[in-house]
Motif scaffolding. Structure first.
Motif, PDB file in Angstrom:
ATOM      1  N   ARG A  40       0.514  17.706  -7.148  1.00  0.00           N
ATOM      2  CA  ARG A  40       1.703  18.358  -6.582  1.00  0.00           C
ATOM      3  C   ARG A  40       1.321  19.218  -5.387  1.00  0.00           C
ATOM      4  NH1 ARG A  40       4.630  20.376 -12.100  1.00  0.00           N
ATOM      5  NH2 ARG A  40       4.459  18.425 -13.196  1.00  0.00           N
ATOM      6  N   THR A  41       0.418  18.737  -4.569  1.00  0.00           N
ATOM      7  CA  THR A  41       0.091  19.470  -3.357  1.00  0.00           C
ATOM      8  C   THR A  41       0.958  18.953  -2.225  1.00  0.00           C
ATOM      9  OG1 THR A  41      -1.662  17.888  -2.949  1.00  0.00           O
ATOM     10  CG2 THR A  41      -2.285  19.923  -4.019  1.00  0.00           C
ATOM     11  N   ALA A  42       1.158  19.795  -1.223  1.00  0.00           N
ATOM     12  CA  ALA A  42       2.033  19.423  -0.118  1.00  0.00           C
ATOM     13  C   ALA A  42       1.463  18.225   0.635  1.00  0.00           C
ATOM     14  CB  ALA A  42       2.218  20.609   0.818  1.00  0.00           C
ATOM     15  N   VAL A  43       0.151  18.209   0.807  1.00  0.00           N
ATOM     16  CA  VAL A  43      -0.528  17.069   1.434  1.00  0.00           C
ATOM     17  C   VAL A  43      -1.666  16.699   0.500  1.00  0.00           C
ATOM     18  CG1 VAL A  43       0.051  17.731   3.793  1.00  0.00           C
ATOM     19  CG2 VAL A  43      -2.016  18.623   2.742  1.00  0.00           C
ATOM     20  N   SER A  48      -6.752  18.445   3.679  1.00  0.00           N
ATOM     21  CA  SER A  48      -6.974  19.873   3.932  1.00  0.00           C
ATOM     22  C   SER A  48      -8.465  20.181   4.093  1.00  0.00           C
ATOM     23  CB  SER A  48      -6.398  20.696   2.782  1.00  0.00           C
ATOM     24  OG  SER A  48      -7.249  20.610   1.655  1.00  0.00           O
ATOM     25  N   LEU A  49      -9.310  19.167   3.890  1.00  0.00           N
ATOM     26  CA  LEU A  49     -10.746  19.402   3.982  1.00  0.00           C
ATOM     27  C   LEU A  49     -11.191  19.382   5.436  1.00  0.00           C
ATOM     28  CD1 LEU A  49     -11.858  17.109   1.041  1.00  0.00           C
ATOM     29  CD2 LEU A  49     -11.731  19.593   1.059  1.00  0.00           C
ATOM     30  N   PRO A  50     -12.286  20.078   5.741  1.00  0.00           N
ATOM     31  CA  PRO A  50     -12.769  20.066   7.122  1.00  0.00           C
ATOM     32  C   PRO A  50     -13.247  18.678   7.532  1.00  0.00           C
ATOM     33  CG  PRO A  50     -14.284  21.243   5.698  1.00  0.00           C
ATOM     34  CD  PRO A  50     -13.064  20.974   4.893  1.00  0.00           C
ATOM     35  N   SER A  51     -13.223  18.449   8.829  1.00  0.00           N
ATOM     36  CA  SER A  51     -13.514  17.115   9.354  1.00  0.00           C
ATOM     37  C   SER A  51     -14.910  16.650   8.961  1.00  0.00           C
ATOM     38  CB  SER A  51     -13.358  17.145  10.866  1.00  0.00           C
ATOM     39  OG  SER A  51     -13.873  15.970  11.408  1.00  0.00           O
ATOM     40  N   ARG A  52     -15.859  17.579   8.900  1.00  0.00           N
ATOM     41  CA  ARG A  52     -17.240  17.157   8.629  1.00  0.00           C
ATOM     42  C   ARG A  52     -17.581  17.217   7.139  1.00  0.00           C
ATOM     43  NH1 ARG A  52     -20.695  19.562  13.656  1.00  0.00           N
ATOM     44  NH2 ARG A  52     -19.483  18.536  15.293  1.00  0.00           N
ATOM     45  N   TYR A  53     -16.578  17.269   6.313  1.00  0.00           N
ATOM     46  CA  TYR A  53     -16.803  17.287   4.871  1.00  0.00           C
ATOM     47  C   TYR A  53     -17.602  16.053   4.469  1.00  0.00           C
ATOM     48  CZ  TYR A  53     -15.728  17.368  -0.104  1.00  0.00           C
ATOM     49  OH  TYR A  53     -15.821  17.402  -1.473  1.00  0.00           O
ATOM     50  N   ARG A  54     -18.545  16.225   3.562  1.00  0.00           N
ATOM     51  CA  ARG A  54     -19.372  15.101   3.140  1.00  0.00           C
ATOM     52  C   ARG A  54     -18.858  14.550   1.818  1.00  0.00           C
ATOM     53  NH1 ARG A  54     -25.601  16.657   4.596  1.00  0.00           N
ATOM     54  NH2 ARG A  54     -25.273  16.928   6.830  1.00  0.00           N
ATOM     55  N   GLY A  55     -17.948  13.579   1.924  1.00  0.00           N
ATOM     56  CA  GLY A  55     -17.438  12.928   0.729  1.00  0.00           C
ATOM     57  C   GLY A  55     -18.147  11.589   0.544  1.00  0.00           C
ATOM     58  N   ARG A 132     -13.698  11.973   3.780  1.00  0.00           N
ATOM     59  CA  ARG A 132     -13.236  13.152   3.044  1.00  0.00           C
ATOM     60  C   ARG A 132     -12.727  12.776   1.654  1.00  0.00           C
ATOM     61  NH1 ARG A 132      -9.651  16.242   7.437  1.00  0.00           N
ATOM     62  NH2 ARG A 132      -8.763  14.176   7.632  1.00  0.00           N
ATOM     63  N   GLU A 133     -13.101  11.540   1.234  1.00  0.00           N
ATOM     64  CA  GLU A 133     -12.763  11.144  -0.143  1.00  0.00           C
ATOM     65  C   GLU A 133     -13.768  11.786  -1.080  1.00  0.00           C
ATOM     66  OE1 GLU A 133     -10.147   9.125  -0.758  1.00  0.00           O
ATOM     67  OE2 GLU A 133      -9.771   9.287   1.402  1.00  0.00           O
ATOM     68  N   PHE A 134     -13.284  12.349  -2.200  1.00  0.00           N
ATOM     69  CA  PHE A 134     -14.234  13.055  -3.059  1.00  0.00           C
ATOM     70  C   PHE A 134     -13.979  12.875  -4.548  1.00  0.00           C
ATOM     71  CE2 PHE A 134     -10.648  15.724  -2.466  1.00  0.00           C
ATOM     72  CZ  PHE A 134     -10.470  16.372  -3.666  1.00  0.00           C
ATOM     73  N   GLU A 135     -12.877  12.259  -4.929  1.00  0.00           N
ATOM     74  CA  GLU A 135     -12.533  12.250  -6.357  1.00  0.00           C
ATOM     75  C   GLU A 135     -13.261  11.123  -7.070  1.00  0.00           C
ATOM     76  OE1 GLU A 135      -8.786  12.363  -4.786  1.00  0.00           O
ATOM     77  OE2 GLU A 135      -8.081  14.054  -5.983  1.00  0.00           O
ATOM     78  N   GLY A 136     -14.507  11.384  -7.442  1.00  0.00           N
ATOM     79  CA  GLY A 136     -15.353  10.339  -8.006  1.00  0.00           C
ATOM     80  C   GLY A 136     -15.451  10.378  -9.517  1.00  0.00           C
ATOM     81  N   ALA A 137     -14.703  11.288 -10.156  1.00  0.00           N
ATOM     82  CA  ALA A 137     -14.841  11.404 -11.610  1.00  0.00           C
ATOM     83  C   ALA A 137     -14.525  10.078 -12.278  1.00  0.00           C
ATOM     84  CB  ALA A 137     -13.894  12.474 -12.135  1.00  0.00           C
ATOM     85  N   THR A 138     -15.356   9.704 -13.237  1.00  0.00           N
ATOM     86  CA  THR A 138     -15.167   8.403 -13.874  1.00  0.00           C
ATOM     87  C   THR A 138     -15.733   8.465 -15.275  1.00  0.00           C
ATOM     88  OG1 THR A 138     -15.729   6.074 -13.775  1.00  0.00           O
ATOM     89  CG2 THR A 138     -17.353   7.599 -12.910  1.00  0.00           C
ATOM     90  N   THR A 139     -15.276   7.578 -16.135  1.00  0.00           N
ATOM     91  CA  THR A 139     -15.854   7.482 -17.470  1.00  0.00           C
ATOM     92  C   THR A 139     -16.881   6.363 -17.532  1.00  0.00           C
ATOM     93  OG1 THR A 139     -14.010   6.079 -18.099  1.00  0.00           O
ATOM     94  CG2 THR A 139     -13.846   8.404 -18.648  1.00  0.00           C
ATOM     95  N   ALA A 140     -16.958   5.575 -16.467  1.00  0.00           N
ATOM     96  CA  ALA A 140     -17.895   4.449 -16.461  1.00  0.00           C
ATOM     97  C   ALA A 140     -18.796   4.576 -15.245  1.00  0.00           C
ATOM     98  CB  ALA A 140     -17.140   3.118 -16.424  1.00  0.00           C
TER      99      ALA A 140
END
Lengths: 338, 537
Positions: A40-43, A48-55, A132-140
């Motif tokens: 439920r975030t606006a974006v 919202s992460l900085p351009s040089r974020y290391r995802g 800037r992709e970072f959501e790597g949580a996984t069960t496998a």
């Protein structure tokens, strides 16, 4: 500060309490600073992460020259690139990045020689680059291996134009697009592939009795150990044969203690290594027999008997030994709500 | 006096000297002529107006109603006075009486010369009065009348059961809603969002929590006193639940307007401490026992200033009935007991502090101090029994709010509407209930707000606040109120109320609003997570 007297302390209490209440009320009317991650975030949070974020790392194969600089420079072998010679010329048949291992150091990006103009980016980007992709949580765990080339497919290397023609950097999709696609594919395709590979590995490492006690296998193992024993009987040899999980199933606090007990003759039950299964029983029995001066042939026969006595055909132990009792749990409430 | 006579018995005696007496009834009311007990309620006065005479002015007069048996079984004898040569007026409130079939009205005057003059009405004339719903207990009587074919005790018992269900069923819901609200308030005060997933904007979170608690394993520690351990939560719950009997939610919405209302309130809330102490002791755990002991010391200590603070109202009103205390206040804020005298204002503050302490609310949550005692007296509880203690704690917020509203904030009185006007329609009653609920909610907010502002007291500080400050100040309040009621003329009294309201209510409120604004501005440049649209859900 002077300590207030009896009435002064009453006045002080009223004043400070009112001030405290005014502060909390002022906070009450403020907008909260926390956000409702993830949905439920606006974006999207990545925006919202900085351009040089290391995802996640991603590779634009349309502009990859297959130079393998990134694979070579990666300090922990996260990247795996296979290049094959085929009829149509050199092709890449594999480009895997194992983000489960990656430490996001960025050396691969540094070493990539090709610059591209990614959509929506002011600065030039590399062919392999952070997103800037970072959501790597996984069960496998296998879903973290990003396969930029699917098994069975191939990608031709990019041929950079001559210096004179290169007025403009080659175009590339917006950062993150490829990573998102590949990640989605990895979630679907990797686990079954991984399961199949695991099954194959286990099949290759067959530890059923027919295989472990096959005459030639058993004889070879007996000769091998006989060479090591050579009259001497170090407990380290026994420990090597055990599973070395310190599970205490044998009744000894550690595998080393069990090994010493066997070596000294204190424990004659040499088949109690549950996690080691039939293989541990066989090897320990061989060692004990050899120590007693049996010939490799006699030792093999005795070990085979012992293994058959205590293990099923698939190698699992027949008697489930009593595991040590779990730490006694006390009855108590689970605490809970405030 | 007639203004307050919702319950009027008008006797028109054409010739009182043993002649005829006709009973005149309000045209709109249906007469009731039976032998069931009837009682008067807050703000209601039995007015007997005897016409006839001749009556002697200045003589000691009483109206005797042999047909109405009073509390002790004898005939009702009401002090009266002659207001004219042909009229006597007797008024009486707070009574239970029973009509026995005789309609005789006697007026007895002791003349200055020592002789006694007795005038008697015609016994044949019907004697009638009406019964309107005053409180929920009256509903049992009404139901008995509506269902004459069933045995009276059965109807009465069923009605009381129904009333108990109506009162008790909303309690878990109430507690749940307050818990959710508290979590939302605390979140807002800490710049968080709070529960927002279960139900619309998280408002069903309490339901999910409750279901979770009910599904948990019910553990009774091996070394606990199992019987007491099981009983303790119900004791605590009972103590709280009983207070709902005397809470006047509106003019008619009160289970029973007991004559000893305030006393009842103070005494049943002491039952909670028994539940807490027994629970802490029966758990056979050091944390529980410490929590229980702290709770006993704290609640028993603070009962003193709390009762004493309520005593100021009893002194002012002259009645222990909650409805009478509501009736003694006006609808306007300066007519509330909060601003009635400086002493009642201080009494309110003392009562409020003591109520926080009795409810184990921060800053007095020593019995369940989670940083010291895990959960205090209910450390060893789980599942449903565990849930009862928080339930008591949060419903107690509503009870604190209701008591404060009724006794200090004017109760259900709607501004610009007189109680007589409110009696004309049930819609007024509903509006009164909403006014009551609004004030209740305001006090609940204040309690929650204080919890998220102040840190916990130490035990010695808690005791010092009680014995060195609250107890002597509350005593001073009682004495001060007594002196005020005795000595201050009504004109000064009126002026003092308004001055107090202007000074404390308006002036203090304005100062506080300015402080809130200043504190809000102090942090106005601190904005975090703006891009992600941090904001209320």
């Amino acid at each position: 500060m002077k300590r207030p007297g009896y009435f002064g302390s009453v006045v002080e209490a009223v004043r400070t309490t009112a001030e405290g209440l005014s502060i909390t009320l002022a906070q009450y009317f403020r907008r909260p600073t926390t956000v409702q991650y993830p949905d439920r975030t606006a974006v999207p949070v990545r925006e919202s992460l900085p351009s040089r974020y290391r995802g996640f790392l991603e590779v634009d194969l349309a502009t990859c020259t297959a130079c393998k600089a990134c694979e070579r420079d990666c300090p922990i072998d996260v990247i795996r690139i296979d290049v094959e010679k085929r009829d149509e010329g050199r092709v890449m048949s594999r480009f895997d990045i194992d983000l489960g291992k990656c430490m996001y150091c960025g050396i691969c990006v540094e070493s990539c020689p090709v610059e591209v103009r990614a959509e929506g980016e002011a600065e030039p980007q590399k062919v392999i680059r952070f997103t800037r992709e970072f959501e790597g949580a996984t069960t496998a765990f296998p879903t973290l291996t990003f396969r930029f080339i699917k098994p069975g497919e191939a990608a031709p290397p990019y041929k950079p134009p001559k210096k004179a023609e290169a007025a403009e950097l080659p175009p590339s999709p917006a950062r993150g697009e490829i990573a998102r696609r590949v990640r989605a594919e990895a979630r679907v395709e990797n686990p079954p592939a991984f399961a199949a590979a695991l099954a194959q590995t286990l099949a290759d490492r067959d530890e059923s009795l027919p295989r472990l006690l096959a005459p030639e296998v058993l004889a070879a193992r007996a000769r091998e150990l006989a060479a090591k024993v050579d009259g001497d009987f170090p407990s380290a040899l026994v420990a090597e044969a055990l599973a070395r999980t310190d599970c205490e199933a044998c009744g000894w606090p550690s595998c080393g203690d069990y090994a010493r007990a066997i070596a000294s003759g204190a424990d004659a039950q040499t088949w109690k290594c549950l996690p080691g299964a039939a293989k541990a029983t066989r090897d320990v029995a061989l060692l004990v027999q050899l120590r007693r001066g049996a010939s490799p042939e006699r030792a093999a026969a005795a070990a085979a008997d012992l293994v058959r006595m205590h293990h099923r055909a698939d190698g699992s132990p027949k008697t489930a030994l009593a595991l040590p009792a779990p730490i006694a749990s006390t009855s108590s409430s689970t605490g809970g709500g405030q | 006096m007639r203004m307050r006579a919702a319950f009027a018995l008008v006797l028109a005696a054409a010739a009182c000297g043993g002649g005829d007496v006709a009973v005149q009834l309000p045209a709109t009311r249906a007469p009731i002529r039976d032998a069931r007990p009837t009682r008067l309620h807050a703000g209601e006065t039995l007015t007997v107006e005897g016409r006839g005479g001749p009556f002697t002015a200045g003589a000691t007069t009483q109206v005797i109603l042999p047909g109405l048996r009073g509390f002790k079984g004898g005939p009702m004898i009401l002090p009266a006075r002659a207001v004219g040569p042909d009229r006597v007026l007797a008024t009486y409130d707070s009574a239970v009486f029973r009509y026995t079939g005789s309609s005789v009205v006697e007026v007895e005057q002791r003349l200055p010369d020592g002789t006694t003059k007795r005038l008697s009405s015609d016994p044949r004339a019907p004697f009638a009065f009406e019964l309107a719903p005053r409180d929920v207990a009256t509903a049992a009587l009404l139901a008995e009348r509506a269902l004459p074919s069933l045995p009276g005790w059965l109807v009465g018992a069923l009605t009381l059961l129904l009333v108990a269900a109506i009162v008790s069923l909303p309690i878990p819901v109430l507690a749940g809603l307050i818990v959710t609200w508290e979590r939302k308030i605390s979140a807002a005060m800490q710049s968080r969002i709070g529960p927002n997933r279960v139900g619309p904007r998280g408002w069903l979170q309490w339901l999910a929590d409750g279901v979770k608690l009910l599904l948990k394993e019910d553990v009774i520690p091996t070394a606990a006193d199992a019987r007491l351990f099981r009983a303790a939560p119900y004791l605590a719950f009972l103590g709280l639940f009983l207070t709902f009997i005397v809470l006047p939610f509106s003019r008619t919405l009160i289970v029973a307007d007991l004559d000893v209302g305030v006393l009842f309130l103070v005494s049943v809330t002491s039952l909670v401490v028994v539940g807490i102490l027994v629970g802490g002791w029966a758990s056979n755990s050091k944390w529980s026992l410490l929590g229980g002991m702290r709770s006993a010391a704290q609640i028993i200590s603070y009962e003193l200033p709390a009762s004493m603070a309520l005593l100021t109202l009893v002194v002012t009103t002259g009645s222990l009935r909650t409805q009478a205390i509501v009736a003694a206040q006006g609808a306007a804020p300066w007519d509330w007991f909060l601003f009635r005298t400086p002493f009642t204002l201080v009494a309110f503050v003392i009562w409020f502090i003591a109520a926080l302490a009795e409810g184990n609310r921060t800053p007095f949550d020593l019995p369940e101090a989670e940083s010291e005692l895990v959960a205090g007296f209910f450390t060893e509880y789980s599942g449903f029994r565990f849930s009862l203690y928080p339930l008591v704690e949060w419903v107690n917020l509503a009870v604190i709010g209701a008591v404060g509203t009724a006794l200090f904030l004017g109760g259900w009185r709607v501004p610009f509407v007189t109680p007589e006007m409110m009696a004309t329609s049930w819609l007024w009653d509903l509006l009164g209930f909403f006014v009551f609920a609004l004030k209740d909610v305001a006090i609940i907010f204040l309690v929650i707000w204080i919890r998220w502002t102040l840190p916990r007291f130490r035990v010695d500080q808690m005791m010092s606040l009680c014995w060195r400050y609250a107890v002597p100040w509350s005593m001073a309040c009682v004495l001060g109120t007594l002196a005020w009621v005795w000595l201050v003329p009504s004109g000064v009294d009126q002026a003092a109320r308004i001055a107090l309201f202007a000074l404390v209510g308006v002036g203090g409120g304005a100062w506080f609003a300015l402080r809130v604004r200043a504190n809000a501005r102090a942090y106005s440049d601190l904005v975090l997570n703006e891009k992600l649209g941090g904001g209320r859900p």
